[in-house]
Design a protein around this motif. Structure first.
Motif, PDB file in Angstrom:
ATOM      1  N   LEU A   1     -15.329  23.459  63.813  1.00 63.90           N
ATOM      2  CA  LEU A   1     -16.529  23.940  62.879  1.00 63.90           C
ATOM      3  C   LEU A   1     -17.103  22.973  63.088  1.00 63.90           C
ATOM      4  O   LEU A   1     -18.930  22.818  62.854  1.00 63.90           O
ATOM      5  CB  LEU A   1     -15.504  23.562  61.442  1.00 63.90           C
TER       6      LEU A   1
ATOM      7  N   TRP B   1     -23.090  30.471  69.187  1.00 71.30           N
ATOM      8  CA  TRP B   1     -22.064  29.632  68.789  1.00 71.30           C
ATOM      9  C   TRP B   1     -22.977  28.665  68.924  1.00 71.30           C
ATOM     10  O   TRP B   1     -23.069  27.337  68.494  1.00 71.30           O
ATOM     11  CB  TRP B   1     -20.984  29.590  68.203  1.00 71.30           C
TER      12      TRP B   1
ATOM     13  N   ALA C   1     -20.052  24.780  56.876  1.00 76.23           N
ATOM     14  CA  ALA C   1     -19.780  26.108  57.666  1.00 76.23           C
ATOM     15  C   ALA C   1     -18.227  26.422  57.127  1.00 76.23           C
ATOM     16  O   ALA C   1     -16.818  25.250  56.915  1.00 76.23           O
ATOM     17  CB  ALA C   1     -19.281  25.118  59.498  1.00 76.23           C
TER      18      ALA C   1
ATOM     19  N   LYS D   1     -22.217  29.337  59.270  1.00 73.87           N
ATOM     20  CA  LYS D   1     -22.943  27.923  58.714  1.00 73.87           C
ATOM     21  C   LYS D   1     -23.858  28.395  57.942  1.00 73.87           C
ATOM     22  O   LYS D   1     -24.713  28.722  57.891  1.00 73.87           O
ATOM     23  CB  LYS D   1     -23.476  26.986  59.982  1.00 73.87           C
TER      24      LYS D   1
END
Length: 157
Positions: free
Chosen positions: A23, A57, A78, A108
């Motif tokens: 995260l 990501w 997130a 996010k």
């Protein structure tokens, strides 16, 4: 910790078809060793399809770092939504014999501001906000993270 709660382990991931994503990525907390160490706690881990984690990501995280390098400061929130993803071994809804739920989508929200003080006073209708919601699937890794931009209302739902 309650005895009935399952304690997630790094050993839950090998051969599972899913990666331990973050995260808050390690590269964003590397100014001090102690701070960096906290990013490896499993409470910061996001079970991600490997190609999503290593491509889309990661490129989103790199983009955030480029915004900071340009003189901005970021607030990043997130999380995950739903249950079930599609990793290297196909679709799955959990790991560790059903004790660790796999999220259907990581998301996010990134608030971008120029460096300054009194943060709340600097947030207004013109403040740039980036919201991203990506399905937890390897196929997403082949796409740009920008293809998964949404408005904040969609994440709030």
């Amino acid at each position: 910790m309650l005895a009935s709660w399952y304690q997630v382990k790094h050993a839950d991931y090998p051969n599972s078809g899913f990666n331990r994503g973050y995260l808050c990525p390690s590269d964003d907390r590397d100014s001090r060793a102690e701070e960096n160490k906290t990013t490896f706690l499993l409470t910061n881990i996001l079970s991600q399809a490997p190609q999503l984690n290593r491509q889309s990501w990661l490129r989103l995280e790199d983009y955030c770092r480029s915004l900071v390098a340009q003189g901005n400061e970021l607030y990043i929130i997130a999380g995950t939504q739903g249950k079930g993803g599609e990793g290297d071994n196909g679709p799955a809804s959990s790991l560790a014999n059903g004790k660790l739920c796999l999220p259907a989508a990581p998301w996010k929200v990134i608030v971008v501001m120029s460096v300054g003080s009194d943060d709340l006073s600097r947030i207004n209708a013109q403040t740039r906000v980036i919201a991203v919601f990506m399905p937890n699937a390897n196929v997403v890794g082949q796409q740009s993270w920008a293809n998964y931009r949404v408005n904040i209302g969609q994440i709030e739902k």
